[in-house]
Design an enzyme around this catalytic site. Structure first.
Site, PDB file in Angstrom:
ATOM      1  N   ASP A 227      -3.403  -0.821   7.260  1.00 22.27           N
ATOM      2  CA  ASP A 227      -3.901  -0.650   5.897  1.00 22.27           C
ATOM      3  C   ASP A 227      -3.415  -1.746   4.957  1.00 22.27           C
ATOM      4  O   ASP A 227      -3.859  -1.803   3.804  1.00 22.27           O
ATOM      5  CB  ASP A 227      -3.449   0.710   5.342  1.00 22.27           C
ATOM      6  CG  ASP A 227      -4.625   1.629   5.081  1.00 22.27           C
ATOM      7  OD1 ASP A 227      -5.752   1.287   5.463  1.00 22.27           O
ATOM      8  OD2 ASP A 227      -4.415   2.702   4.480  1.00 22.27           O
TER       9      ASP A 227
ATOM     10  N   ASP B 146       0.861  -1.176   0.000  1.00 21.65           N
ATOM     11  CA  ASP B 146       0.000   0.000   0.000  1.00 21.65           C
ATOM     12  C   ASP B 146       0.900   1.229   0.000  1.00 21.65           C
ATOM     13  O   ASP B 146       2.106   1.140   0.309  1.00 21.65           O
ATOM     14  CB  ASP B 146      -0.920   0.009   1.235  1.00 21.65           C
ATOM     15  CG  ASP B 146      -1.968   1.099   1.172  1.00 21.65           C
ATOM     16  OD1 ASP B 146      -2.398   1.434   0.052  1.00 21.65           O
ATOM     17  OD2 ASP B 146      -2.340   1.633   2.231  1.00 21.65           O
TER      18      ASP B 146
ATOM     19  N   ASP C 248      -2.076   3.739  -6.388  1.00 15.53           N
ATOM     20  CA  ASP C 248      -0.805   3.182  -5.929  1.00 15.53           C
ATOM     21  C   ASP C 248       0.133   2.927  -7.106  1.00 15.53           C
ATOM     22  O   ASP C 248       1.343   3.184  -7.025  1.00 15.53           O
ATOM     23  CB  ASP C 248      -1.036   1.869  -5.172  1.00 15.53           C
ATOM     24  CG  ASP C 248      -1.867   2.065  -3.918  1.00 15.53           C
ATOM     25  OD1 ASP C 248      -1.494   2.905  -3.094  1.00 15.53           O
ATOM     26  OD2 ASP C 248      -2.884   1.374  -3.782  1.00 15.53           O
TER      27      ASP C 248
ATOM     28  N   GLU D 115       0.947   5.656   0.954  1.00 17.29           N
ATOM     29  CA  GLU D 115       0.313   6.872   1.442  1.00 17.29           C
ATOM     30  C   GLU D 115       0.973   8.022   0.697  1.00 17.29           C
ATOM     31  O   GLU D 115       2.193   8.067   0.567  1.00 17.29           O
ATOM     32  CB  GLU D 115       0.512   7.040   2.956  1.00 17.29           C
ATOM     33  CG  GLU D 115       0.117   5.829   3.796  1.00 17.29           C
ATOM     34  CD  GLU D 115      -1.372   5.511   3.753  1.00 17.29           C
ATOM     35  OE1 GLU D 115      -2.154   6.380   3.302  1.00 17.29           O
ATOM     36  OE2 GLU D 115      -1.750   4.395   4.150  1.00 17.29           O
TER      37      GLU D 115
ATOM     38  N   TYR E  55      -1.762   2.994  11.863  1.00 21.45           N
ATOM     39  CA  TYR E  55      -2.814   3.048  10.846  1.00 21.45           C
ATOM     40  C   TYR E  55      -2.279   2.555   9.505  1.00 21.45           C
ATOM     41  O   TYR E  55      -2.940   1.778   8.807  1.00 21.45           O
ATOM     42  CB  TYR E  55      -3.318   4.485  10.711  1.00 21.45           C
ATOM     43  CG  TYR E  55      -4.264   4.702   9.549  1.00 21.45           C
ATOM     44  CD1 TYR E  55      -5.631   4.506   9.691  1.00 21.45           C
ATOM     45  CD2 TYR E  55      -3.781   5.119   8.308  1.00 21.45           C
ATOM     46  CE1 TYR E  55      -6.499   4.709   8.626  1.00 21.45           C
ATOM     47  CE2 TYR E  55      -4.639   5.319   7.233  1.00 21.45           C
ATOM     48  CZ  TYR E  55      -5.992   5.113   7.397  1.00 21.45           C
ATOM     49  OH  TYR E  55      -6.842   5.311   6.338  1.00 21.45           O
TER      50      TYR E  55
END
Length: 383
Positions: free
Chosen positions: A157, A30, A87, A32, A153
């Site tokens: 994820d 993942d 992504d 961010e 967090y």
């Protein structure tokens, strides 16, 4: 809920992790990122889970993260994401690599009839009965230092994805849908907007059927110029010139700064920065030979039979229920409209490209068969 994770801030440690992950058959990934005032996304964190441990890679503190490309390019390792279109864009820009092969749990969920464009939290709750907190959804991932809550967090994820992947994989195999997901995921890189050829961007502008070939050629040049400029200085497209202004310039064949401001509604600030460039693009476009201009685009709102469209949608629903697939995954309204507008002078229809591949056998051929029959006969058959 606490996760086992390691915060990675050195290139040497990152190299070790890449080599380690290349020994795995599957990893979950993942990212961010932020995209406030830039054309390209700015990556703030990359999460990789190997099935036991989560690695939180900080690209803002590591001098060179290019070693990640080795893992992304390694076809012996399946990369599991959820809703990965952004992504893929982030990774392409940050390390110049697009993960391959990819498994997207959002696509798999739609194939298994769970939901269309379903969120990560909903997928995890559906398959694992685990609730993921959303406290850091709007975090600024470019601020440093990252808080413990942010890191937790970020880990959450990604750490549940492999368990979902295993469950979905078994269900897809049971339903003979594995190849469907592979085909869909294989097409994902084609949707990366920042990889589109600048000269093709005008196809994304609405209402271009109003333009003649000369106007369309000008719009094509204007869009290509804006796309190249946005990439060059890394700002959002509309910060340069808004799309509606480009359309008005092309539609009215405007040629100078005064007309750009008065008739195309370009702001004074934009005009100061880019007015001369726009004048040059317009001037050069008018010198393009007729035979090099783009072909006219067909009007996408030509009349179609609402009754026939309703029949096709009902057939899609029947087939979706029969195969336990979310209807939107089989065919969306725009696909059905494209199909209806494909009719030639002999009354024959052609499947749009989005209804090819695995969809052709499941729904495409059936839709063509239906369209070859009388509308009244179809309605009677569906009652």
């Amino acid at each position: 809920m606490n996760s086992k994770h390691e915060y990675i801030v050195t290139s040497s440690r990152l190299n070790d992790i890449v080599s380690h992950c290349q020994t795995k058959s599957v990893v979950a990934i993942d990212t961010e990122f932020a995209r406030f005032k830039t054309y390209y996304p700015i990556v703030g964190l990359i999460q990789i889970y190997d099935g036991q441990f989560c690695y939180l890679i900080d690209p803002l503190q590591i001098d060179d993260i290019s070693s990640l490309a080795r893992l992304m390019d390694d076809r012996s390792v399946t990369k599991v994401f959820h809703a990965c279109s952004e992504d893929l864009e982030v990774l392409k820009h940050s390390i110049d690599a697009i993960p391959d092969p990819v498994f997207d749990t959002q696509i798999a969920a739609a194939m298994l009839g769970v939901g269309y464009s379903i969120s990560y939290q909903s997928v995890i709750e559906h398959y694992l009965s685990v609730r993921i907190p959303k406290d850091e959804t709007r975090s600024d991932w470019l601020m440093r230092p990252l808080t413990g809550a942010q890191l937790e967090y970020a880990a959450l994820d990604v750490i549940h994805l492999l368990e979902v992947y295993e469950i979905q994989g078994q269900m897809l195999k049971r339903d003979n849908k594995t190849a469907w997901v592979e085909q869909e995921c294989g097409q994902l890189p084609l949707g990366i907007a920042t990889q589109m050829k600048p000269e093709d961007y005008y196809h994304r502008v609405k209402n271009t059927f109003h333009l003649d070939r000369r106007q369309l050629g000008l719009l094509k040049s204007l869009c290509a110029w804006r796309e190249n400029k946005a990439r060059q200085i890394d700002v959002p497209r509309n910060r340069i010139v808004e799309e509606k202004s480009l359309f008005l310039i092309a539609q009215q064949s405007l040629k100078d700064k005064n007309a750009f401001q008065e008739l195309a509604k370009i702001s004074p600030r934009q005009l100061r920065k880019y007015g001369s460039d726009l004048e040059s693009v317009v001037d050069e476009s008018h010198r393009v030979p007729e035979h090099e201009l783009p072909p006219l685009l067909e009007r996408s709102v030509s009349p179609i039979s609402s009754k026939t469209l309703k029949i096709l949608k009902k057939i899609v629903g029947i087939k979706a229920e029969e195969h336990s697939v979310v209807p939107e995954m089989l065919a969306r309204r725009r696909h059905l409209e494209q199909l209806l507008r494909s009719v030639n002078d002999q009354g024959q229809y052609s499947l749009p490209i989005d209804l090819s591949g695995w969809r052709k056998e499941i729904i495409g051929d059936e839709l063509l068969k239906v369209l070859s029959r009388n509308e009244k006969d179809i309605q009677l058959e569906l009652k």
